[in-house]
Design a protein around this motif. Structure first.
Motif, PDB file in Angstrom:
ATOM      1  N   ASN A 244       0.842  -1.204   0.000  1.00 64.58           N
ATOM      2  CA  ASN A 244       0.000   0.000   0.000  1.00 64.58           C
ATOM      3  C   ASN A 244       0.873   1.249   0.000  1.00 64.58           C
ATOM      4  N   PRO A 245       1.425   1.631  -1.148  1.00 68.48           N
ATOM      5  CA  PRO A 245       2.317   2.796  -1.206  1.00 68.48           C
ATOM      6  C   PRO A 245       1.684   4.076  -0.674  1.00 68.48           C
ATOM      7  N   GLU A 246       0.411   4.280  -0.939  1.00 67.30           N
ATOM      8  CA  GLU A 246      -0.249   5.495  -0.460  1.00 67.30           C
ATOM      9  C   GLU A 246      -0.389   5.481   1.050  1.00 67.30           C
ATOM     10  N   GLY A 247      -0.708   4.322   1.623  1.00 68.57           N
ATOM     11  CA  GLY A 247      -0.776   4.219   3.071  1.00 68.57           C
ATOM     12  C   GLY A 247       0.569   4.470   3.715  1.00 68.57           C
ATOM     13  N   PHE A 248       1.614   3.916   3.113  1.00 71.24           N
ATOM     14  CA  PHE A 248       2.974   4.163   3.601  1.00 71.24           C
ATOM     15  C   PHE A 248       3.275   5.656   3.552  1.00 71.24           C
ATOM     16  N   ARG A 249       2.889   6.307   2.461  1.00 80.33           N
ATOM     17  CA  ARG A 249       3.142   7.749   2.327  1.00 80.33           C
ATOM     18  C   ARG A 249       2.440   8.531   3.436  1.00 80.33           C
ATOM     19  N   LEU A 250       1.206   8.178   3.729  1.00 77.50           N
ATOM     20  CA  LEU A 250       0.474   8.895   4.762  1.00 77.50           C
ATOM     21  C   LEU A 250       1.111   8.717   6.136  1.00 77.50           C
TER      22      LEU A 250
END
Length: 383
Positions: A244-250
């Motif tokens: 989950n790249p977006e979750g990691f980013r958040l």
């Protein structure tokens, strides 16, 4: 071995050729700032004796040659000649194009899971580490590489955990004292001494900076259960990023808030992300502690659902058995964790008996300094 030196860009850069076919470039200003002569750096401790303002703004390379395997450079307008060993230039080259995966630490840090670590927990005996620099080197190196290690053979008495920190540095005293008791009894008369399990967590995320090392030493453990476990937060973060790249980013871009106010006169607060990255994308710290998490108020309304979904998934991965390494501390054993990377937990226990551990904090800079000094002495002895 150096094969040639070619001055370029009107003396502002230099290209070096190597016997293995490599080519590396350096800037004149960088070389001058990092000059190794005794007028630029102290021979005793290697610290600079000049500031950037002492170096002429229009520094150029007037001439360069290779002599006895070293690069000799004449800097203008100072007219200063400095020699740079080829090995030093190679070790500090910054003109390289090899692929760097963003977000992760240097090669000396190895991520692990249950499969790779459960049957090879790094450990050493206290007496051996105390008397042998080689044994201590290997033990400290394991902490640097894996983020944790076990030590056997300590006296099963109060305060013995200080012997571990004395091997490499100093205890970091906090409001909990030089060390603190983790004394849990079955059917306790005080709810503070619970026999419940604890979720994997990092300690003291409400401090800034956090204690970077934690030591837990066992004085008595006669209960059934109560195993200790560790989880590599870097490995879990990698799994989250892949899934989950977006979750990691958040979780890495939005700060969480942590707080502690459980003691009179103590109110600790910190604002940092659960997954902290350096400016170049290097993963530098994990902060995860459900008990100390304050209301998250620094995430935009539009992102809060996704943030909490990522937080939940991060927690699920942390508790997944595939990431967990377990061991039971016996009296006279201790373990150390890198509190910026490795989370620790405790299994629930029942039956009869007593579980008495003591904990303390220390800092990683002392451990890494001692390790580097030992490695340097070994290198000198081998030359």
């Amino acid at each position: 071995m150096l094969t040639h030196a070619l001055i370029g860009d009107e003396g502002r850069t230099i290209e070096l050729g190597w016997q293995d076919g490599r080519r590396t470039r350096f800037h004149a200003m960088w070389l001058r700032d990092n000059a190794l002569d005794d007028k630029t750096r102290s021979a005793g401790n290697g610290q600079r004796l000049v500031t950037i303002l002492d170096i002429p703004r229009d520094t150029r390379i007037g001439a360069a040659s290779i002599k006895a395997g070293a690069l000799e450079v004449n800097f203008m307008p100072e007219g200063k000649t400095v020699s740079f060993p080829a090995q030093w230039l190679s070790a500090n080259a910054y003109d390289r194009d090899e692929h760097r995966q963003p977000g992760w630490t240097a090669d000396i840090v190895q991520r692990w899971t249950k499969v790779t670590m459960q049957n090879s927990v790094p450990r050493a005996g206290y007496r051996a580490a105390f008397h042998s620099r080689g044994v201590l080197r290997e033990w400290l190196s394991s902490v640097r590489t894996y983020g944790f290690a076990v030590m056997d053979g300590l006296p099963a008495e109060s305060g013995s955990l200080c012997k571990v920190s004395d091997l490499f540095g100093y205890i970091r005293e906090t409001n909990y004292g030089r060390w603190f008791d983790v004394r849990a009894e079955v059917n306790p008369n005080n709810l503070a001494y619970t026999n419940l399990g604890l979720q994997a967590h990092t300690d003291n995320p409400y401090r800034d900076p956090v204690p970077t090392l934690q030591i837990l030493s066992c004085i008595e453990n006669t209960v059934e259960g109560g195993e200790s476990s560790v989880v590599d937060g870097f490995a879990v973060a990698a799994a989250l990023q892949a899934e989950n790249p977006e979750g990691f980013r958040l979780l890495s871009c939005c700060p969480a808030r942590f707080e502690y106010a459980g003691s009179s006169g103590v109110r600790l607060q910190a604002k940092r992300p659960m997954i902290e990255l350096g400016p170049d994308g290097e993963l530098i710290c994990i902060r995860f502690n459900n008990r100390s998490l304050a209301p998250v108020v620094d995430v935009p309304f539009a992102d809060m659902d996704a943030y909490y979904a990522a937080y939940r998934r991060f927690a699920e991965l942390i508790e997944h058995p595939s990431f967990e390494v377990t061991f039971k501390l016996e009296a006279g054993q201790a373990f150390i964790v890198d509190n910026t990377r490795v989370m620790h937990a405790r299994k629930a226990f029942s039956g009869t008996g007593t579980r008495w551990l003591q904990g303390c904090y220390a800092d990683k800079d002392g451990l890494l300094s001692t390790l580097a000094a030992i490695e340097h002495s070994f290198k000198e002895a081998a030359e």
